[in-house]
Design an enzyme around this catalytic site. Structure first.
Site, PDB file in Angstrom:
ATOM      1  CG  HIS A  69      -2.070  -1.121   1.130  1.00  0.00           C
ATOM      2  ND1 HIS A  69      -2.586  -1.644   2.199  1.00  0.00           N
ATOM      3  CD2 HIS A  69      -2.621  -1.557  -0.047  1.00  0.00           C
ATOM      4  CE1 HIS A  69      -3.590  -2.316   1.624  1.00  0.00           C
ATOM      5  NE2 HIS A  69      -3.410  -2.568   0.336  1.00  0.00           N
ATOM      6  CD  GLU A  72      -0.158   0.624   4.243  1.00  0.00           C
ATOM      7  OE1 GLU A  72       0.540  -0.375   4.524  1.00  0.00           O
ATOM      8  OE2 GLU A  72      -1.364   0.512   4.476  1.00  0.00           O
ATOM      9  NE  ARG A 127      -6.439   0.119   0.415  1.00  0.00           N
ATOM     10  CZ  ARG A 127      -6.390  -0.528   1.607  1.00  0.00           C
ATOM     11  NH1 ARG A 127      -5.969   0.225   2.681  1.00  0.00           N
ATOM     12  NH2 ARG A 127      -6.730  -1.707   1.773  1.00  0.00           N
ATOM     13  CG  HIS A 196       0.119  -4.002   4.935  1.00  0.00           C
ATOM     14  ND1 HIS A 196      -0.855  -3.724   4.097  1.00  0.00           N
ATOM     15  CD2 HIS A 196       0.568  -5.144   4.576  1.00  0.00           C
ATOM     16  CE1 HIS A 196      -0.941  -4.597   3.101  1.00  0.00           C
ATOM     17  NE2 HIS A 196      -0.110  -5.478   3.488  1.00  0.00           N
ATOM     18  CD  GLU A 270      -2.122  -3.060   8.992  1.00  0.00           C
ATOM     19  OE1 GLU A 270      -1.796  -1.823   8.652  1.00  0.00           O
ATOM     20  OE2 GLU A 270      -2.806  -3.702   8.006  1.00  0.00           O
TER      21      GLU A 270
END
Lengths: 309, 94
Positions: A69, A72, A127, A196, A270
């Site tokens: 993505h 990020e 994204r 991510h 994440e």
């Protein structure tokens, strides 16, 4: 920067700068690092993977990717730091030395180069990929909904104008297909970690169903150990569990596919940020983020090395 | 460059399954151009959504009409972007 020693890891870099960094790292460590091109993006950019290897042919391997993505940014920045860290620790740190004596590590620092370039030039909060969908004026596919794992089921959108658009068919995105082809061709990847950012989680399959995966107990225990290691550095709080139960239903995602390919140790991170900054984490937090994440990565990689299957 | 002036990021707390479903309805309203950073999942878990300026009133009215609680997590996305840009320019100069 003239070398990876003078490269500034504490700021955000463009795609060109990261690609130059890769070349420097390869040139400085020819016995350990090589650069593979696994495909081209929709807009024709090369897709590169760094291979860290001490020899052998198709050794058991660990895959790490950052930045699928594009917005990020702390993930691509952390990936750059990881690359340098591997070269620094090999021969110095017993765990990394032992891992690389037995296994290879593949690191894809910019998994979505078109999107990343777009975030630097046009839309910081982009994204998706930059592919076009026939019949729609909306651009891009969420590459984390485009994998051949329950593709098209709930937890992804069929609308090209949404952020979680899954694409026309599984692997429609060249950025995804390139990894799929590479993983299948390699055939000996034992750990797959997709990184991510935003919301501080360590997740394992499944995302498309709340049915526990067959290795849930082991993956959960390892996640706990990895999160404990991560938190030990700066006290960053992480949650762990399956994608479905911890965050939300997500079909067609990366690690459901890798798990379905028999890669037991499939995880997705994440990274930092509970929401205060969104995807605009201050550059001053890049190195702390990378450092703490590294501790979790080493925990997982070490476990993969010690538990052959 | 895309302009994010006035865009806000809301953190929504859905108290029960019915409220989660209501937020999912919001997700389907394409014209609002919402960017869900953390989508609706189960009751109790927070939902983060970037709302473009022209949609802010509609979204807040919708949430308040259904008694769904929310807070403003990022007041103005563009001001954060500007800070990031300034930081990058400063580092380039250095």
């Amino acid at each position: 920067a003239r070398s990876t020693n003078t490269f500034n890891y504490a700021i955000y870099h463009t795609l060109d700068e990261i690609y130059e960094f890769m070349d420097m790292l390869v040139a400085e460590n020819p016995q350990l690092v090589s650069k593979l091109q696994i495909g081209n993006t929709y807009e024709g950019r090369p897709i590169y993977v760094l291979k860290f290897s001490t020899g052998g042919n198709k050794r058991p391997a660990i895959w790490i990717d950052t930045g699928i993505h594009s917005r990020e940014w702390v993930t691509q920045a952390s990936g750059t730091w990881f690359a340098k860290k591997i070269t620094e620790d090999y021969g110095q740190d017993p765990k990394i030395t032992a891992i690389l004596s037995n296994m290879d590590i593949f690191l894809e620092i910019v998994t979505n180069p078109d999107g990343f370039a777009f975030t630097h030039s046009t839309n910081r909060l982009w994204r998706k990929t930059r592919s076009r969908t026939a019949g729609s004026s909306c651009i891009g596919v969420d590459p984390n909904r485009n994998w051949d794992a329950a593709f098209g089921m709930p937890g992804a959108s069929g609308n090209p104008c949404t952020e979680t658009y899954r694409g026309k068919y599984a692997n429609s995105e060249t950025e995804v297909k390139s990894i799929v082809d590479f993983v299948k061709d390699h055939g000996n990847i034992k750990g797959f970690i997709s990184i991510h950012s935003y919301s501080q989680l360590l997740l394992y399959p499944y995302g498309y169903t709340n049915t526990p995966n067959p290795d849930q107990q082991e993956l959960d225990q390892l996640a706990k150990e990895a999160v404990t290691a991560l938190s030990s550095l700066h006290g960053t709080k992480y949650t762990y569990g399956s994608i479905y139960t911890t965050i939300y239903q997500a079909s067609g995602n990366t690690i459901d596919w890798t798990y379905s390919q028999g890669i037991k140790y499939s995880y997705t991170f994440e990274l930092r940020d509970t929401g205060r900054y969104g995807f605009l984490l201050p550059a001053s937090q890049i190195i702390p983020t990378a450092q703490e994440t590294w501790l979790a990565l080493v925990t997982i990689m070490d476990h993969v090395k010690n538990h052959p299957y | 460059l895309e302009n994010f002036v006035g865009h806000q990021v809301l953190r929504i707390s859905a108290a029960d399954e019915a409220q989660v479903q209501k937020v999912k309805e919001l997700e389907d309203l394409e014209h609002l151009q919402l960017d869900f950073w953390r989508g609706p999942a189960q009751p109790g878990s927070s939902i983060d959504v970037r709302v473009p300026f022209p949609s802010i009133q509609a979204v807040k009215v919708f949430l308040e009409a259904h008694a769904i609680s929310y807070s403003i997590m990022i007041e103005d996305v563009q001001s954060l972007l500007d800070e990031e840009q300034e930081q990058m320019f400063a580092f380039q100069g250095r």
